[in-house]
Design a protein around this motif. Structure first.
Motif, mmCIF file in Angstrom:
data_model
loop_
_atom_site.group_PDB
_atom_site.id
_atom_site.type_symbol
_atom_site.label_atom_id
_atom_site.label_comp_id
_atom_site.label_asym_id
_atom_site.label_seq_id
_atom_site.Cartn_x
_atom_site.Cartn_y
_atom_site.Cartn_z
ATOM 1 N N GLY A 239 10.121 0.547 -14.139
ATOM 2 C CA GLY A 239 11.284 -0.118 -14.701
ATOM 3 C C GLY A 239 12.420 -0.241 -13.707
ATOM 4 N N GLY A 240 12.696 -1.455 -13.246
ATOM 5 C CA GLY A 240 13.850 -1.718 -12.397
ATOM 6 C C GLY A 240 13.765 -1.190 -10.986
ATOM 7 N N ILE A 241 12.579 -0.812 -10.517
ATOM 8 C CA ILE A 241 12.431 -0.226 -9.177
ATOM 9 C C ILE A 241 12.252 -1.358 -8.167
ATOM 10 C CG2 ILE A 241 11.029 1.293 -7.736
ATOM 11 C CD1 ILE A 241 10.296 2.633 -10.575
ATOM 12 N N ARG A 242 13.093 -1.352 -7.141
ATOM 13 C CA ARG A 242 13.145 -2.498 -6.228
ATOM 14 C C ARG A 242 13.210 -2.116 -4.759
ATOM 15 N NH1 ARG A 242 11.776 -4.283 -10.464
ATOM 16 N NH2 ARG A 242 12.905 -5.720 -11.834
ATOM 17 N N SER A 243 13.317 -0.812 -4.431
ATOM 18 C CA SER A 243 13.571 -0.454 -3.037
ATOM 19 C C SER A 243 12.891 0.847 -2.639
ATOM 20 C CB SER A 243 15.083 -0.313 -2.807
ATOM 21 O OG SER A 243 15.573 0.850 -3.467
ATOM 22 N N HIS A 244 12.781 1.024 -1.307
ATOM 23 C CA HIS A 244 12.261 2.260 -0.736
ATOM 24 C C HIS A 244 13.118 3.444 -1.176
ATOM 25 C CE1 HIS A 244 11.953 5.407 2.369
ATOM 26 N NE2 HIS A 244 10.708 4.994 2.525
ATOM 27 N N ALA A 245 14.441 3.271 -1.173
ATOM 28 C CA ALA A 245 15.335 4.368 -1.540
ATOM 29 C C ALA A 245 15.081 4.829 -2.972
ATOM 30 C CB ALA A 245 16.789 3.937 -1.373
ATOM 31 N N GLN A 246 14.829 3.894 -3.878
ATOM 32 C CA GLN A 246 14.535 4.275 -5.265
ATOM 33 C C GLN A 246 13.220 5.039 -5.356
ATOM 34 O OE1 GLN A 246 15.081 0.136 -6.659
ATOM 35 N NE2 GLN A 246 16.258 1.013 -8.345
ATOM 36 N N ILE A 247 12.218 4.599 -4.604
ATOM 37 C CA ILE A 247 10.934 5.299 -4.621
ATOM 38 C C ILE A 247 11.109 6.719 -4.098
ATOM 39 C CG2 ILE A 247 8.542 5.299 -3.826
ATOM 40 C CD1 ILE A 247 8.771 2.262 -3.478
ATOM 41 N N GLY B 241 6.668 -4.579 -11.859
ATOM 42 C CA GLY B 241 6.081 -5.753 -12.471
ATOM 43 C C GLY B 241 6.644 -7.037 -11.894
ATOM 44 N N THR B 242 7.917 -7.317 -12.189
ATOM 45 C CA THR B 242 8.528 -8.582 -11.798
ATOM 46 C C THR B 242 8.419 -8.886 -10.303
ATOM 47 O OG1 THR B 242 10.070 -8.379 -13.667
ATOM 48 C CG2 THR B 242 10.619 -9.982 -11.954
ATOM 49 N N PRO B 243 8.670 -7.937 -9.396
ATOM 50 C CA PRO B 243 8.540 -8.262 -7.963
ATOM 51 C C PRO B 243 7.136 -8.733 -7.589
ATOM 52 C CG PRO B 243 9.804 -6.249 -8.226
ATOM 53 C CD PRO B 243 9.238 -6.579 -9.569
ATOM 54 N N PHE B 244 6.106 -8.213 -8.252
ATOM 55 C CA PHE B 244 4.746 -8.676 -7.992
ATOM 56 C C PHE B 244 4.481 -10.017 -8.669
ATOM 57 C CE2 PHE B 244 3.757 -4.149 -7.012
ATOM 58 C CZ PHE B 244 3.142 -4.348 -5.786
ATOM 59 N N ALA B 245 5.086 -10.246 -9.829
ATOM 60 C CA ALA B 245 4.852 -11.494 -10.561
ATOM 61 C C ALA B 245 5.268 -12.712 -9.753
ATOM 62 C CB ALA B 245 5.604 -11.476 -11.889
ATOM 63 N N VAL B 246 6.294 -12.546 -8.899
ATOM 64 C CA VAL B 246 6.821 -13.692 -8.154
ATOM 65 C C VAL B 246 6.245 -13.796 -6.747
ATOM 66 C CG1 VAL B 246 8.955 -13.611 -9.493
ATOM 67 C CG2 VAL B 246 8.858 -12.453 -7.276
ATOM 68 N N THR B 247 5.225 -13.008 -6.424
ATOM 69 C CA THR B 247 4.596 -13.144 -5.105
ATOM 70 C C THR B 247 3.735 -14.398 -5.045
ATOM 71 O OG1 THR B 247 2.734 -11.773 -5.808
ATOM 72 C CG2 THR B 247 4.547 -10.654 -4.663
ATOM 73 N N GLU B 248 3.386 -14.800 -3.823
ATOM 74 C CA GLU B 248 2.531 -15.976 -3.655
ATOM 75 C C GLU B 248 1.205 -15.812 -4.386
ATOM 76 O OE1 GLU B 248 1.996 -17.016 0.433
ATOM 77 O OE2 GLU B 248 4.148 -17.264 0.814
ATOM 78 N N GLU B 249 0.679 -14.584 -4.408
ATOM 79 C CA GLU B 249 -0.623 -14.353 -5.040
ATOM 80 C C GLU B 249 -0.544 -14.247 -6.554
ATOM 81 O OE1 GLU B 249 -0.707 -12.350 -0.941
ATOM 82 O OE2 GLU B 249 0.715 -12.619 -2.592
ATOM 83 N N GLY C 30 17.354 -5.958 -12.661
ATOM 84 C CA GLY C 30 17.586 -5.685 -11.243
ATOM 85 C C GLY C 30 17.239 -6.840 -10.330
ATOM 86 N N ALA C 31 18.021 -6.952 -9.253
ATOM 87 C CA ALA C 31 17.764 -7.977 -8.240
ATOM 88 C C ALA C 31 16.446 -7.686 -7.541
ATOM 89 C CB ALA C 31 18.905 -8.003 -7.225
ATOM 90 N N LEU C 32 15.731 -8.727 -7.171
ATOM 91 C CA LEU C 32 14.412 -8.559 -6.563
ATOM 92 C C LEU C 32 14.526 -8.279 -5.066
ATOM 93 C CD1 LEU C 32 12.446 -11.367 -8.429
ATOM 94 C CD2 LEU C 32 12.696 -8.958 -9.019
ATOM 95 N N PRO C 33 13.503 -7.635 -4.481
ATOM 96 C CA PRO C 33 13.583 -7.248 -3.064
ATOM 97 C C PRO C 33 13.870 -8.397 -2.107
ATOM 98 C CG PRO C 33 11.775 -6.097 -4.123
ATOM 99 C CD PRO C 33 12.300 -7.088 -5.126
ATOM 100 N N PHE C 34 13.377 -9.599 -2.413
ATOM 101 C CA PHE C 34 13.609 -10.757 -1.547
ATOM 102 C C PHE C 34 14.517 -11.785 -2.215
ATOM 103 C CE2 PHE C 34 9.491 -9.116 0.024
ATOM 104 C CZ PHE C 34 9.843 -8.895 1.360
ATOM 105 N N GLY C 35 15.294 -11.357 -3.196
ATOM 106 C CA GLY C 35 16.157 -12.293 -3.883
ATOM 107 C C GLY C 35 15.354 -13.409 -4.512
ATOM 108 N N PRO C 36 15.747 -14.672 -4.318
ATOM 109 C CA PRO C 36 15.018 -15.783 -4.935
ATOM 110 C C PRO C 36 13.782 -16.236 -4.160
ATOM 111 C CG PRO C 36 16.909 -16.620 -3.747
ATOM 112 C CD PRO C 36 16.979 -15.124 -3.648
ATOM 113 N N LEU D 249 8.823 -2.326 0.582
ATOM 114 C CA LEU D 249 9.001 -1.114 -0.216
ATOM 115 C C LEU D 249 8.708 0.154 0.582
ATOM 116 C CD1 LEU D 249 7.360 -2.390 -3.516
ATOM 117 C CD2 LEU D 249 9.818 -2.033 -3.111
ATOM 118 N N LEU D 250 7.857 0.026 1.584
ATOM 119 C CA LEU D 250 7.497 1.191 2.397
ATOM 120 C C LEU D 250 8.449 1.426 3.568
ATOM 121 C CD1 LEU D 250 3.623 0.722 2.542
ATOM 122 C CD2 LEU D 250 4.860 2.494 1.268
#
Length: 405
Positions: A243-251, A265-273, A377-383, A395-396
């Motif tokens: 839930g809402g995890i977006r960064s290395h610091a949060q991990i 979830g959401t950061p993966f949903a918007v990937t090219e794959e 939460g804002a996504l790791p790569f924005g839009p 994330l790593l």
């Protein structure tokens, strides 16, 4: 850490430099501490789950209405009249689609990572999907949207398959562990999903409960670890924060609290794959925090989504629709996708729309009709739309390179 055959070699190097610990699961499985959440309808299918697994993480298929990704199976379901025969044909098509998706994801994974299937306990075909996935050799079953008290029985002939419930507070964790212990099986991991931060269906009784402090990671993770210690099972059930995890610091912070891994979830949903339409990805990637709304789903659960034109119009009409809710003779889609449905069963206070229609429209990128679930939460790569590999690297990395303009 020595190189793990389940992790892509370059990802393994990034993990070594990250300062993060791998996710260690029963059976000697060691993975990146990043889990891709299951997202339906059709958002996380073979392309996304296979790519995530190929990198050395847990890729997750969602079981919901997978026939929508297969034109031949959709054609088989056209022109059906509501009734038991139509329901049988649709359910058979979805099970066949699930077989195809598992096989496709396994091929794409190149033998790395781990493949899971997310099944909502609230679905009418929950047991059928679990049995199909087990028969097809899925690595793990992840179950939320209800307490999967019967999952150990359903999987009793498959002791090597990992069983992972999704819960939101320590009380639910204690209940599942105690019930499952009586069946001689412990959860192989537990996803702790924060209702205030996650997307889609949320693990609170009602929308007003989303901000309850009992769901905060800083509270629920230590409470769960304390319970495990007292129960004599310390170190046996990894916790996966979601839930809402977006960064290395949060991990890093969550691993410091005692979580073994995180789920996104959401950061993966918007990937090219990601398996959804490009317009679906654009809507999620460009949505700002003020555009996210919470409401009660047709499944009777709180949910979070982007305030698209369809959702705004529905929420305006919702009080009137709920006031006149009544039992329908049958599901107009001939599908009966949910065991309990606010629209079909006339449940006042529950959502009054066809969730399969709206999620199917979102999968196609139809902004005028779609229901677009999204986490906070804002996504790791924005839009920007990037690859699974780029997301995992971001994330790593302790100091990621800035996103390009």
């Amino acid at each position: 850490m020595s190189q793990n055959a389940r992790i892509d070699p370059q990802m393994n190097d990034w993990l070594d430099r990250s300062g993060l610990s791998p996710l260690r699961l029963r059976g000697g499985r060691s993975l990146l501490p990043i889990v891709q959440g299951g997202m339906g309808v059709g958002v996380s299918a073979q392309s996304l789950a296979g790519a995530v697994a190929a990198s050395g993480a847990m890729g997750t298929l969602s079981s919901v209405d997978l026939r929508r990704l297969h034109p031949d199976l959709m054609a088989r379901c056209e022109g059906l009249h509501a009734g038991e025969e139509a329901k049988r044909v649709i359910e058979a098509a979805n099970q066949q689609a699930l077989v195809r998706e598992i096989a496709g994801a396994r091929e794409r994974s190149q033998g790395r990572g781990l493949l899971a299937l997310n099944v909502m306990r609230a679905l009418s075909d929950y047991a059928a999907s679990v049995k199909t996935a087990l028969r097809e050799g899925i690595d793990a079953l992840v179950v939320g949207a209800g307490l999967p008290l019967d999952l150990p029985e359903l999987a009793q002939d498959h002791p090597d398959t990992l069983l992972i419930p999704i819960l939101s507070d320590a009380r639910g964790v204690q209940l599942i562990v105690r019930k499952w212990e009586r069946k001689q099986r412990l959860p192989d991991a537990i996803v702790i999903e924060h209702p205030r931060l996650a997307g889609g269906h949320l693990g609170a009784a009602k929308v007003a409960d989303l901000n309850d402090p009992r769901f905060d990671f800083e509270r629920v993770i230590p409470e769960c670890l304390e319970f495990f210690e007292k129960a004599g099972i310390a170190g046996r059930i990894p916790l996966i924060a979601a839930g809402g995890i977006r960064s290395h610091a949060q991990i890093r912070h969550l691993q410091g609290l005692g979580a073994a891994a995180v789920q996104l979830g959401t950061p993966f949903a918007v990937t090219e794959e990601g398996d959804a339409h490009p317009e679906f990805k654009r809507v999620l990637a460009e949505a700002e925090e003020a555009q996210l709304v919470e409401f009660t789903s047709v499944a009777g659960l709180p949910a979070r989504a982007v305030a698209t034109p369809w959702l705004r119009n529905y929420l305006k009409a919702e009080p009137r629709l709920q006031a006149v809710a009544q039992v329908k003779a049958r599901c107009t889609k001939a599908f009966d996708c949910l065991a309990q449905c606010g629209l079909r069963d006339g449940l006042k206070g529950w959502g009054q729309f066809c969730i399969d229609n709206q999620l199917g429209a979102a999968l196609r990128g139809d902004l005028s009709k779609g229901l677009f679930f999204r986490g906070a939460g804002a996504l790791p790569f924005g839009p920007e739309i990037r690859t699974v590999r780029e997301l995992l690297q971001r994330l790593l990395e302790t100091e990621p390179a800035p996103a390009t303009a």
